[in-house]
Design an enzyme around this catalytic site. Structure first.
Site, PDB file in Angstrom:
ATOM      1  N   LYS A 157      33.959  33.084  38.947  1.00  0.00           N
ATOM      2  CA  LYS A 157      33.055  34.163  39.340  1.00  0.00           C
ATOM      3  C   LYS A 157      31.643  33.913  38.809  1.00  0.00           C
ATOM      4  O   LYS A 157      30.654  34.174  39.495  1.00  0.00           O
ATOM      5  CB  LYS A 157      33.584  35.500  38.827  1.00  0.00           C
ATOM      6  CG  LYS A 157      34.821  36.010  39.554  1.00  0.00           C
ATOM      7  CD  LYS A 157      35.208  37.397  39.039  1.00  0.00           C
ATOM      8  CE  LYS A 157      36.352  37.991  39.866  1.00  0.00           C
ATOM      9  NZ  LYS A 157      37.589  37.229  39.735  1.00  0.00           N
TER      10      LYS A 157
ATOM     11  N   GLU B 264      29.445  42.990  33.977  1.00  0.00           N
ATOM     12  CA  GLU B 264      28.534  43.481  35.003  1.00  0.00           C
ATOM     13  C   GLU B 264      28.332  44.982  34.849  1.00  0.00           C
ATOM     14  O   GLU B 264      29.198  45.689  34.315  1.00  0.00           O
ATOM     15  CB  GLU B 264      29.090  43.225  36.406  1.00  0.00           C
ATOM     16  CG  GLU B 264      29.180  41.780  36.796  1.00  0.00           C
ATOM     17  CD  GLU B 264      29.741  41.611  38.192  1.00  0.00           C
ATOM     18  OE1 GLU B 264      29.539  40.539  38.762  1.00  0.00           O
ATOM     19  OE2 GLU B 264      30.379  42.552  38.703  1.00  0.00           O
TER      20      GLU B 264
ATOM     21  N   HIS C  23      42.158  48.704  40.199  1.00  0.00           N
ATOM     22  CA  HIS C  23      41.312  47.677  40.809  1.00  0.00           C
ATOM     23  C   HIS C  23      42.073  46.836  41.822  1.00  0.00           C
ATOM     24  O   HIS C  23      41.627  45.743  42.193  1.00  0.00           O
ATOM     25  CB  HIS C  23      40.688  46.775  39.737  1.00  0.00           C
ATOM     26  CG  HIS C  23      39.903  47.522  38.710  1.00  0.00           C
ATOM     27  ND1 HIS C  23      38.710  48.146  38.988  1.00  0.00           N
ATOM     28  CD2 HIS C  23      40.168  47.776  37.399  1.00  0.00           C
ATOM     29  CE1 HIS C  23      38.258  48.724  37.901  1.00  0.00           C
ATOM     30  NE2 HIS C  23      39.116  48.531  36.934  1.00  0.00           N
TER      31      HIS C  23
ATOM     32  N   ARG D  78      40.825  31.683  50.323  1.00  0.00           N
ATOM     33  CA  ARG D  78      42.193  31.696  50.849  1.00  0.00           C
ATOM     34  C   ARG D  78      42.289  32.794  51.900  1.00  0.00           C
ATOM     35  O   ARG D  78      41.320  33.534  52.135  1.00  0.00           O
ATOM     36  CB  ARG D  78      43.194  31.994  49.728  1.00  0.00           C
ATOM     37  CG  ARG D  78      42.842  33.274  48.950  1.00  0.00           C
ATOM     38  CD  ARG D  78      43.898  33.654  47.947  1.00  0.00           C
ATOM     39  NE  ARG D  78      43.444  34.674  47.015  1.00  0.00           N
ATOM     40  CZ  ARG D  78      43.387  35.972  47.255  1.00  0.00           C
ATOM     41  NH1 ARG D  78      43.741  36.421  48.447  1.00  0.00           N
ATOM     42  NH2 ARG D  78      42.989  36.829  46.338  1.00  0.00           N
TER      43      ARG D  78
END
Length: 676
Positions: free
Chosen positions: A116, A200, A235, A292
């Site tokens: 990420k 973040e 999440h 994917r």
């Protein structure tokens, strides 16, 4: 085109890939663990080879074994599905080195987007908007906390190599940062073998919108529009839909162009998803790219008529993309609901057990181009059948329920109807919760954000309602009629003897029978059934006696008349538990077992127990230590997720019964605890 492929996965995605391969005349090889010897994906493939024990690291994550099986069976290519090795660059390289085609992107693209933090750096250079945060390599806890303090709380910690909501924590304050970081890193190393995290700014009321991209080896790269995946728990996505409600043509074009640019920047090939986090004002930020096929790809297939697995196979075989961007258009609206073996009322805790009964709505098997025109507009992608077990080793998904409608309103109606027809017996499921979610005002009006479930908690988790009189009457009739049938089968030569049959016959006065049921909320129901010549009188503490008549019965499906009301339903008996499905609801009634939930509860003291099979990853309690209500005592890992066992009230830990690393069974006492 390939003649034979190996599917390096299990469950519904393995079955999904096999279905398209079969339609194209491609033979398939399944691989399986010892726990999956009788699994559906093993049955639907042409060949199947055992990999090893149940644990994924000894079976589905053994790339060397999988490649050896592919070579031995003559497979030309490997389809990784999603999860497991699907985004493992080393495995992709190993396939190529072994002379096999990896049905996915180049390893270089995986490496570029697999981290990420690295992906965000790449997007920053490409001028794609990013959420404020820290994506660097410095993983010193004090430094990370300083960065979080700088960003401002709430802060989202995410495993750099993660996905699927694992290794992710929302931190509300600086004081809570260290504990959240430690938990996040533990889960990250367990799930991905890499404990690197990024931090973040946690946006308020954001939407999760992703773009499906596809590229070939001929330089073509397109997008197949967007999916809204905002409705999440832990999440992890619960509902997905396409197209995204409220999406303007300008915003769709901008997000699509950004996604294609991201794919081109890493030399992408095959199916991929670029995920964005979007504000309510329409602004959006790059979040990550999944290299994917996604779990939610069916909604894109439903609105475009494309078979994305076929596209994967054709691109991997060297063909050009079947369509150009200008040839794609959105047709109608599709919604997907993930049907899980889990208990929403207990924090979405996974449920382990056997699917003793599995009743599904009328649906069609997926075939390219035919779904939107199907009258029911319903599709089910499943990797389990009735009689299969949901084990603690893998994801507890039962099926994906996908519906299509000419517009969102029709799709919503079809989804609600389909969920009302779903029947599961043998373990807990989220079906009732999904129906409340779909019917709820927030989702129905497209008031979407990733906190929708928490924001509407009271409406989505209402207090348990007492069983309806009709449900109790259906259970009573099912019980009585089953007794009649059993009695008739056993009476033999004495079939004419009224004393030897369970018909409720009495010589001088009607037989009044008292039945006792209890529901999952421990509420007792005592009903009186008076046997008549043609039917019964039915009454309870909450209802006046009414005439009860059996109108028809076909197997588990029963129609009765209670007073002046017709009641239709299905009754499935599992031991002494009657599962009554009626009016779109599922009632669980324990027959003659008022003590079903008796015994000392953990809230009153005693031994706190494991909610499911798993491994102890942290022991925070000490023998003799006083604790406050809500204090974390033990942290378990099960199904790649962490579960914290907390003190039910103020008390004292008398003994700790397991250590870090120990495997524990479902219901095992973890520690002895008493009230202060």
């Amino acid at each position: 085109m390939f003649k034979k492929i190996l599917i390096a996965n299990r469950g519904e995605i393995a079955c999904r890939v096999a279905a398209t391969a079969r339609r194209l005349g491609i033979k398939t090889v399944a691989v399986y663990s010892e726990a999956d010897a009788n699994a559906k994906h093993v049955a639907v493939c042409d060949e199947a080879v055992l990999l090893g024990p149940a644990a994924a690291k000894e079976s589905y994550l053994r790339g060397d074994k999988i490649i050896a099986v592919a070579k031995a069976t003559g497979a030309e290519a490997i389809h990784p599905g999603y999860g497991f090795l699907s985004e493992n660059a080393e495995f992709a390289d190993a396939c190529i080195e072994a002379g096999l085609v990896f049905i996915g992107p180049p390893a270089s693209a995986m490496r570029a987007m697999g981290s990420k933090s690295a992906a965000k750096s790449l997007m920053e250079k490409a001028s794609v908007p990013l959420v404020p945060g820290y994506h660097g390599d410095n993983q010193d806890p004090e430094f990370l906390q300083t960065q979080a303090d700088r960003i401002g709380y709430p802060v989202l910690l995410k495993a750099s190599a993660g996905g699927g909501g694992k290794g992710m924590r929302v931190v509300e304050s600086s004081e809570a940062f260290r504990d959240a970081l430690a938990s996040c890193k533990r889960e990250a190393i367990s799930s991905f073998g890499d404990d690197k995290v990024l931090a973040e700014k946690y946006l308020q009321r954001p939407r999760h919108i992703e773009i499906q991209v596809f590229a070939d080896t001929h330089g073509n790269c397109i997008h197949l529009f967007e999916r809204d995946c905002s409705v999440q728990r832990r999440h992890q996505k619960v509902l997905e839909e396409a197209p995204a409600p409220g999406m303007t043509a300008e915003r769709r074009a901008a997000m699509g162009e950004a996604a294609v640019a991201a794919a081109k920047a890493v030399g992408y090939v095959g199916a991929g998803t670029v995920e964005f986090i979007a504000n309510q004002d329409g602004s959006f930020y790059f979040m990550e790219m999944n290299t994917r096929l996604q779990v939610e790809h069916p909604v894109t297939e439903m609105i475009t008529g494309a078979d994305l697995v076929e596209w994967q196979l054709r691109v991997a075989a060297g063909e050009a993309l079947p369509k150009k961007q200008s040839e794609l258009a959105i047709n109608g609206h599709a919604i997907e609901a993930r049907v899980y073996a889990e208990n929403p009322e207990k924090g979405f805790l996974p449920s382990i057990g056997t699917l003793r009964h599995l009743g599904t709505p009328d649906a069609v098997n997926f075939e390219l181009g035919g779904i939107p025109g199907h009258p029911a507009g319903v599709r089910i992608d499943a990797g389990v059948r009735e009689g299969d077990a949901i084990s603690p080793f893998y994801d507890p998904m039962i099926a994906k329920l996908i519906v299509w409608g000419a517009d969102r309103k029709q799709a919503l109606a079809r989804m609600s109807q389909a969920l009302s027809q779903y029947q599961i017996v043998g373990l807990a499921s989220n079906i009732a919760f999904l129906n409340r979610l779909v019917q709820g005002e927030a989702f129905a009006t497209a008031d979407l954000d990733t906190g929708l479930i928490e924001r509407n908690h009271d409406a989505l988790f209402p207090q348990a309602q007492p069983a309806a009189a009709g449900a109790l009457a259906l259970a009573a009739v099912a019980l009585i009629e089953a007794e009649k049938e059993k009695s008739a089968a056993q009476s033999g030569a004495n079939a004419g003897d009224p004393w030897g049959q369970a018909l409720g016959w009495r010589m001088n006065q009607p037989y009044v029978r008292k039945l006792s049921f209890a529901d999952d909320a421990s509420k007792d129901y005592r009903v009186d059934v008076t046997y008549l010549n043609d039917g019964w009188m039915f009454g309870s503490a909450d209802t006046q006696p009414q005439l009860l008549t059996l109108m028809s019965q076909q197997g588990a499906d029963i129609s009765i008349k209670l007073g002046e009301t017709a009641v239709h339903g299905s009754v499935r008996r599992d031991g002494d538990v009657f599962h009554v499905f009626t009016n779109g609801l599922h009632y669980t009634l324990n027959y003659n077992d008022p003590m079903a939930h008796a015994g000392e509860s953990e809230a009153e003291g005693g031994r706190l127990t494991a909610p499911m099979p798993g491994k102890v990853v942290a022991v925070l309690a000490e023998k003799g230590k006083e604790v406050k209500k809500g204090d974390p005592l033990v942290i378990m890992e099960a199904m790649k997720m962490e579960h914290t066992i907390s003190a039910p009230h103020d008390g004292v830990v008398d003994d700790v019964l397991y250590a870090v690393g120990d495997q524990v069974a479902d219901g095992a006492p973890l520690l002895a605890f008493r009230a202060a």
